[in-house]
Design an enzyme around this catalytic site. Structure first.
Site, PDB file in Angstrom:
ATOM      1  N   HIS A   1       0.833  -1.202   0.000  1.00 25.94           N
ATOM      2  CA  HIS A   1       0.000   0.000   0.000  1.00 25.94           C
ATOM      3  C   HIS A   1       0.869   1.254   0.000  1.00 25.94           C
ATOM      4  O   HIS A   1       0.661   2.155   0.822  1.00 25.94           O
ATOM      5  CB  HIS A   1      -0.905   0.024   1.248  1.00 25.94           C
ATOM      6  CG  HIS A   1      -1.880  -1.086   1.318  1.00 25.94           C
ATOM      7  ND1 HIS A   1      -2.464  -1.497   2.507  1.00 25.94           N
ATOM      8  CD2 HIS A   1      -2.403  -1.890   0.351  1.00 25.94           C
ATOM      9  CE1 HIS A   1      -3.297  -2.504   2.265  1.00 25.94           C
ATOM     10  NE2 HIS A   1      -3.264  -2.755   0.964  1.00 25.94           N
TER      11      HIS A   1
ATOM     12  N   ALA B   1      -2.145   7.426  -5.608  1.00 26.84           N
ATOM     13  CA  ALA B   1      -1.797   7.260  -4.191  1.00 26.84           C
ATOM     14  C   ALA B   1      -0.561   8.066  -3.786  1.00 26.84           C
ATOM     15  O   ALA B   1      -0.332   8.291  -2.589  1.00 26.84           O
ATOM     16  CB  ALA B   1      -1.569   5.779  -3.894  1.00 26.84           C
TER      17      ALA B   1
ATOM     18  N   THR C   1      -5.726   0.880   0.697  1.00 28.34           N
ATOM     19  CA  THR C   1      -5.578   2.178   0.022  1.00 28.34           C
ATOM     20  C   THR C   1      -6.317   2.316  -1.315  1.00 28.34           C
ATOM     21  O   THR C   1      -6.350   3.402  -1.884  1.00 28.34           O
ATOM     22  CB  THR C   1      -4.073   2.439  -0.219  1.00 28.34           C
ATOM     23  OG1 THR C   1      -3.482   1.226  -0.723  1.00 28.34           O
ATOM     24  CG2 THR C   1      -3.385   2.863   1.050  1.00 28.34           C
ATOM     25  N   ASN C   2      -6.913   1.212  -1.797  1.00 27.05           N
ATOM     26  CA  ASN C   2      -7.477   1.275  -3.158  1.00 27.05           C
ATOM     27  C   ASN C   2      -8.634   2.269  -3.268  1.00 27.05           C
ATOM     28  O   ASN C   2      -8.687   3.081  -4.194  1.00 27.05           O
ATOM     29  CB  ASN C   2      -7.931  -0.124  -3.587  1.00 27.05           C
ATOM     30  CG  ASN C   2      -8.117  -0.217  -5.088  1.00 27.05           C
ATOM     31  OD1 ASN C   2      -7.369   0.401  -5.840  1.00 27.05           O
ATOM     32  ND2 ASN C   2      -9.116  -0.943  -5.514  1.00 27.05           N
TER      33      ASN C   2
HETATM   34  C1  FAD Z   1      -0.569  -7.279  -4.581  1.00 25.48           C
HETATM   35  C2  FAD Z   1      -1.410  -6.106  -4.149  1.00 25.48           C
HETATM   36  C3  FAD Z   1      -2.587  -6.332  -3.469  1.00 25.48           C
HETATM   37  C4  FAD Z   1      -3.379  -5.250  -3.052  1.00 25.48           C
HETATM   38  N1  FAD Z   1      -4.542  -5.489  -2.400  1.00 25.48           N
HETATM   39  C5  FAD Z   1      -5.335  -4.455  -2.045  1.00 25.48           C
HETATM   40  C6  FAD Z   1      -6.587  -4.680  -1.407  1.00 25.48           C
HETATM   41  O1  FAD Z   1      -6.995  -5.816  -1.181  1.00 25.48           O
HETATM   42  N2  FAD Z   1      -7.332  -3.592  -1.062  1.00 25.48           N
HETATM   43  C7  FAD Z   1      -6.920  -2.318  -1.284  1.00 25.48           C
HETATM   44  O2  FAD Z   1      -7.633  -1.371  -0.927  1.00 25.48           O
HETATM   45  N3  FAD Z   1      -5.731  -2.077  -1.862  1.00 25.48           N
HETATM   46  C8  FAD Z   1      -4.935  -3.113  -2.273  1.00 25.48           C
HETATM   47  N4  FAD Z   1      -3.730  -2.873  -2.878  1.00 25.48           N
HETATM   48  C9  FAD Z   1      -3.302  -1.458  -3.047  1.00 25.48           C
HETATM   49  C10 FAD Z   1      -4.006  -0.800  -4.223  1.00 25.48           C
HETATM   50  O3  FAD Z   1      -3.907  -1.635  -5.362  1.00 25.48           O
HETATM   51  C11 FAD Z   1      -3.346   0.553  -4.501  1.00 25.48           C
HETATM   52  O4  FAD Z   1      -3.357   1.368  -3.340  1.00 25.48           O
HETATM   53  C12 FAD Z   1      -4.046   1.310  -5.617  1.00 25.48           C
HETATM   54  O5  FAD Z   1      -4.156   0.522  -6.778  1.00 25.48           O
HETATM   55  C13 FAD Z   1      -3.293   2.568  -5.929  1.00 25.48           C
HETATM   56  O6  FAD Z   1      -3.904   3.205  -7.017  1.00 25.48           O
HETATM   57  P1  FAD Z   1      -3.055   4.149  -7.954  1.00 25.48           P
HETATM   58  O7  FAD Z   1      -4.002   4.725  -8.927  1.00 25.48           O
HETATM   59  O8  FAD Z   1      -2.226   5.043  -7.123  1.00 25.48           O
HETATM   60  O9  FAD Z   1      -2.009   3.196  -8.715  1.00 25.48           O
HETATM   61  P2  FAD Z   1      -2.227   1.901  -9.602  1.00 25.48           P
HETATM   62  O10 FAD Z   1      -3.533   1.242  -9.313  1.00 25.48           O
HETATM   63  O11 FAD Z   1      -0.962   1.113  -9.449  1.00 25.48           O
HETATM   64  O12 FAD Z   1      -2.335   2.487 -11.094  1.00 25.48           O
HETATM   65  C14 FAD Z   1      -1.222   2.935 -11.787  1.00 25.48           C
HETATM   66  C15 FAD Z   1      -1.360   2.524 -13.242  1.00 25.48           C
HETATM   67  O13 FAD Z   1      -0.335   3.140 -14.007  1.00 25.48           O
HETATM   68  C16 FAD Z   1       0.234   2.200 -14.878  1.00 25.48           C
HETATM   69  N5  FAD Z   1       1.602   2.631 -15.163  1.00 25.48           N
HETATM   70  C17 FAD Z   1       2.651   2.669 -14.306  1.00 25.48           C
HETATM   71  N6  FAD Z   1       3.751   3.122 -14.927  1.00 25.48           N
HETATM   72  C18 FAD Z   1       3.377   3.404 -16.198  1.00 25.48           C
HETATM   73  C19 FAD Z   1       4.085   3.907 -17.337  1.00 25.48           C
HETATM   74  N7  FAD Z   1       5.376   4.223 -17.277  1.00 25.48           N
HETATM   75  N8  FAD Z   1       3.403   4.046 -18.484  1.00 25.48           N
HETATM   76  C20 FAD Z   1       2.093   3.726 -18.570  1.00 25.48           C
HETATM   77  N9  FAD Z   1       1.377   3.237 -17.531  1.00 25.48           N
HETATM   78  C21 FAD Z   1       2.018   3.082 -16.365  1.00 25.48           C
HETATM   79  C22 FAD Z   1       0.135   0.883 -14.144  1.00 25.48           C
HETATM   80  O14 FAD Z   1       0.203  -0.192 -15.055  1.00 25.48           O
HETATM   81  C23 FAD Z   1      -1.212   1.014 -13.460  1.00 25.48           C
HETATM   82  O15 FAD Z   1      -2.246   0.585 -14.302  1.00 25.48           O
HETATM   83  C24 FAD Z   1      -2.947  -3.922  -3.316  1.00 25.48           C
HETATM   84  C25 FAD Z   1      -1.755  -3.707  -4.024  1.00 25.48           C
HETATM   85  C26 FAD Z   1      -1.002  -4.793  -4.444  1.00 25.48           C
HETATM   86  C27 FAD Z   1       0.278  -4.528  -5.219  1.00 25.48           C
END
Ligand code: FAD
Length: 292
Positions: free
Chosen positions: A229, A263, A274-275
């Protein structure tokens, strides 16, 4: 990212089949997550100036806060090797979570305990060796409001090289103590009839270790994992806060037309997974854009 002076004008993307393409835009919204967003910012010249220069990156904006903080939820637990036939791999591995406040803590619901019905160690060869088993079960605990702060640093200007993440878990005495006490609670929960009966043996931990704070501290360090997270790598803050990267509308300080929307911007970690919060950050920016 592409800039004209300090105004964001678009992005240059690598195409699947090879080659690059330039996409021009009036606004650029960076939403690559708490690991990739600060890395892309730094490769685009926005970050701690000395670090960027060391990697040969031309500095557009000196923002020391980029990557300066990583906050994550550390987790550990008490595990057993299951007796043969006591679990069904088709069942959900996780069905029950209890959120609670650590004794004496002023942080509401800073602990999350969950029962792991079965956990496949195929992807964790070192744990498999330690457990001398392929599957384990147990009670895990996640610390939702740790004090420790880590750091994310770029090690290369090459987009193919991942950044270095130092989570720096258990950097404070309070964080160690909270998890040591929580592991003792996991141990008590594991003694429950119907749970312990399903196990053949405990992994690493034994009754004789429970009272010894030092040994329990070692156990927590040995068994520690990330909750996956990460947040806070381009955090929101006031204009006079040197470590802040975005303002209250997710605009990157000093760069017109550039927003961060993921995030990374969380200034502290939420006391839950954190999702949902990340999704709401996206909804908020979308709302501002559609109204303006
Ligand atoms: C294994 C795992 C299990 C989890 N389980 C939970 C859970 O059960 N409940 C919960 O609430 N949270 C969970 N989380 C945390 C949650 O997934 C994150 O907090 C949330 O997804 C963050 O959202 P975000 O938009 O910041 O980033 P992300 O969801 O990571 O989105 C970022 C996106 O940008 C893309 N990206 C990155 N770099 C590039 C680039 N250079 N060019 C193009 N695209 C790119 C990625 O492919 C991704 O699609 C988990 C995380 C992991 C890793």
């Amino acid at each position: 990212m592409l800039f004209s002076g300090t105004r964001a004008t678009g992005v240059e993307v690598v195409r699947d089949g090879g080659g690059t393409e330039v996409i021009e835009a009036r606004h650029v919204i960076l939403s690559a997550g708490a690991v990739s967003s600060p890395a892309i910012l730094m490769r685009s010249g926005i970050g701690p100036a000395a670090d960027l220069r060391r990697l040969g990156i031309e500095v557009l904006l000196d923002r020391p806060g980029v990557g300066a903080t990583v906050i994550d939820h550390p987790r550990t637990g008490v595990f057993m090797v299951p007796k043969a036939g006591t679990f069904n791999p088709e069942d959900a591995f996780l069905q029950t979570i209890v959120r609670t406040t650590a004794p004496g803590s002023s942080e509401f619901n800073d602990l999350q305990y969950y029962m792991i019905n079965h956990f496949d160690l195929s992807l964790f060869p070192e744990l498999q060796m330690l457990a001398a088993a392929k599957t384990i079960f147990g009670v895990m605990v996640v610390h939702q409001r740790p004090e420790s702060r880590g750091r994310l640093t770029l090690t290369s200007a090459d987009p193919g090289t991942p950044p270095d993440i130092d989570l720096n878990f258990l950097a404070t005495e309070r964080d160690v103590r909270t998890l040591v006490d929580a592991v003792r609670t996991c141990w008590q929960l594991m003694q429950t009839a119907g749970i312990q009966d399903r196990g053949e043996r405990f992994i690493v931990l034994g009754d004789e270790m429970l009272e010894d704070d030092e040994i329990m501290g070692h156990y927590v360090r040995l068994s520690l994992d990330s909750g996956y997270h990460p947040v806070g790598t381009a955090r929101m803050g006031a204009e006079d806060d040197e470590g802040a990267v975005v303002d209250e509308r997710l605009r990157v300080y000093g760069a017109e037309g550039l927003y961060i929307c993921d995030a990374s911007v969380m200034p502290s970690i939420v006391n839950c997974n954190t999702n949902l919060t990340s999704i709401m950050i996206g909804e908020r920016l979308a709302d501002w854009f559609t109204r303006s």
